[in-house]
Design an enzyme around this catalytic site. Structure first.
Site, PDB file in Angstrom:
ATOM      1  N   HIS A 148      15.012   1.628  -2.464  1.00  0.00           N
ATOM      2  CA  HIS A 148      14.375   1.609  -1.125  1.00  0.00           C
ATOM      3  C   HIS A 148      13.112   0.720  -1.175  1.00  0.00           C
ATOM      4  O   HIS A 148      11.989   1.201  -0.978  1.00  0.00           O
ATOM      5  CB  HIS A 148      14.017   3.050  -0.755  1.00  0.00           C
ATOM      6  CG  HIS A 148      13.710   3.269   0.701  1.00  0.00           C
ATOM      7  ND1 HIS A 148      12.621   2.707   1.326  1.00  0.00           N
ATOM      8  CD2 HIS A 148      14.346   3.988   1.659  1.00  0.00           C
ATOM      9  CE1 HIS A 148      12.597   3.084   2.592  1.00  0.00           C
ATOM     10  NE2 HIS A 148      13.622   3.843   2.829  1.00  0.00           N
TER      11      HIS A 148
ATOM     12  N   GLU B 201      16.564  -3.011   1.456  1.00  0.00           N
ATOM     13  CA  GLU B 201      17.054  -2.003   0.521  1.00  0.00           C
ATOM     14  C   GLU B 201      18.482  -2.308   0.058  1.00  0.00           C
ATOM     15  O   GLU B 201      19.389  -2.424   0.885  1.00  0.00           O
ATOM     16  CB  GLU B 201      17.002  -0.629   1.196  1.00  0.00           C
ATOM     17  CG  GLU B 201      15.625  -0.291   1.754  1.00  0.00           C
ATOM     18  CD  GLU B 201      15.645   0.830   2.767  1.00  0.00           C
ATOM     19  OE1 GLU B 201      16.518   1.726   2.650  1.00  0.00           O
ATOM     20  OE2 GLU B 201      14.819   0.809   3.704  1.00  0.00           O
TER      21      GLU B 201
HETATM   22  O1  TA6 Z   1      15.589   3.235   4.914  1.00  0.00           O
HETATM   23  C1  TA6 Z   1      15.096   3.438   6.214  1.00  0.00           C
HETATM   24  C2  TA6 Z   1      14.827   4.919   6.407  1.00  0.00           C
HETATM   25  O2  TA6 Z   1      16.017   5.664   6.266  1.00  0.00           O
HETATM   26  C3  TA6 Z   1      14.154   5.125   7.767  1.00  0.00           C
HETATM   27  O3  TA6 Z   1      15.027   5.775   8.679  1.00  0.00           O
HETATM   28  C4  TA6 Z   1      12.914   5.957   7.438  1.00  0.00           C
HETATM   29  O4  TA6 Z   1      13.208   7.332   7.459  1.00  0.00           O
HETATM   30  C5  TA6 Z   1      12.631   5.453   6.012  1.00  0.00           C
HETATM   31  O5  TA6 Z   1      13.910   5.393   5.403  1.00  0.00           O
HETATM   32  C6  TA6 Z   1      11.614   6.229   5.224  1.00  0.00           C
HETATM   33  O6  TA6 Z   1      12.140   7.467   4.842  1.00  0.00           O
HETATM   34  P1  TA6 Z   1      11.177   8.480   3.991  1.00  0.00           P
HETATM   35  O7  TA6 Z   1      12.007   9.694   3.745  1.00  0.00           O
HETATM   36  O8  TA6 Z   1      10.819   7.764   2.722  1.00  0.00           O
HETATM   37  O9  TA6 Z   1       9.973   8.695   4.865  1.00  0.00           O
END
Ligand code: TA6
Length: 299
Positions: free
Chosen positions: A170, A274
């Site tokens: 991520h 990601e």
């Molecule tokens: O990868 C994008 C995502 O799924 C968004 O929807 C947002 O929730 C982000 O990840 C961050 O997620 P987190 O659980 O790290 O706050």
């Protein structure tokens, strides 16, 4: 779990690999080589800093991030496993799975003749994890710090049952101003638009520009992505292998303000690109099967 002092004794390399206590008392390894500097917290095996020699940092880290066992670190490269986003069966389970919330072991740390440093982290499920995800597994995470940052997530399934899982690097990339970047490599690719209730769309030609909250799951794509950043006068390249999904995320103003561990104005300084395998492109493994996902982030 090895103490930081014991890890330093086993794997420290005077002058360029040091295991020490970082923020919030969490253990980390700092790497300083001729090619780059990097930091990886044992909490979640999370890369929190990567800076090729002579360049500015490649990864974004929120100034408001928590550094606590109970929370994910906001920035760098959180590891998503074994589900992406909310847990479909039980929304009370941690978003993006538990890999980024657990303390990882160090399996090896080598300084190599090409000037790179290769560190292998491992995560073996324990009773608590088995509650969250009742499958035996062993994950090895190979991080190679060189002029680029190479990551391999190796998932070995246990001998008893077939499994299906999701995974992602991520990655929070540091950019001059997210409103001025162009993301290339995904033109014509179908994506799920999470800002529009999961509407299925196709990426218009001309690259992706961020002009509002952006949360897109591009599917069936193995292509490298370029983040062209006039603000920092550079292009970040994200290559990948054994990954069929690329997620692009920027929270923009409202979502940024809603996150306690993210500055209200920090949405201009980052974009997430990601490397992932997530629905509808999750990974299915037979008993004893192995899957590796790879990415390389470079300037
Ligand atoms: O990868 C994008 C995502 O799924 C968004 O929807 C947002 O929730 C982000 O990840 C961050 O997620 P987190 O659980 O790290 O706050």
């Amino acid at each position: 779990m090895d103490s930081i002092a014991h890890l330093q004794e086993r794997f420290g390399k005077p002058g360029f690999v040091k295991f020490e206590e970082g923020r919030g008392g969490l253990g980390l390894v700092r790497i300083n080589s001729d090619l780059a500097s990097a930091e990886i917290y044992l909490h979640g095996a999370q890369v929190t800093h990567f800076q090729p020699r002579g360049a500015s940092p490649v990864l974004f880290m929120s100034k408001h991030s928590s550094f606590a066992q109970s929370k994910a670190i906001r920035g760098g490269i959180p590891l998503v496993f074994p589900w992406f986003g909310a847990n479909a069966a039980d929304p009370k389970k941690p978003a993006h799975g538990f890999a980024r919330l657990w303390q990882w072991d160090v399996e090896s740390c080598d300084a190599r003749s090409d000037g790179s440093v290769r560190i292998v982290f491992s995560l073996k499920q324990d009773a608590a994890m088995l509650q969250d995800w009742p499958h035996e597994f062993l994950i090895r995470y190979v991080v190679i710090v060189s002029s680029g940052l190479e990551l391999t997530l190796e998932m070995r399934n246990g001998p008893s049952d077939a499994i299906e899982f999701e995974e992602a690097f991520h990655t929070y990339l540091s950019v001059g101003d997210s409103r001025n970047i162009v993301i290339e490599g995904l033109d014509g690719v179908e994506y799920i638009d999470k800002v529009e209730a999961g509407a299925e769309k196709k990426q218009e030609p001309g690259g992706i520009r961020i002009s509002g909250e952006t949360d897109r799951v591009y599917t069936n794509t193995q292509a490298p992505v370029l983040v062209i950043d006039p603000g920092l006068h550079r292009t970040i390249r994200v290559e990948k292998a054994f990954s069929d999904v690329t997620v692009v995320w920027n929270p923009w103003i409202q979502k940024a303000a809603a996150m306690a561990d993210f500055g209200d104005d920090e949405w201009t300084a980052m974009v997430c690109v990601e490397t992932a395998n997530a629905r509808p492109c999750s990974v299915k493994l037979p008993p004893g099967g192995i899957h590796r996902m790879w990415t390389r982030i470079s300037l």
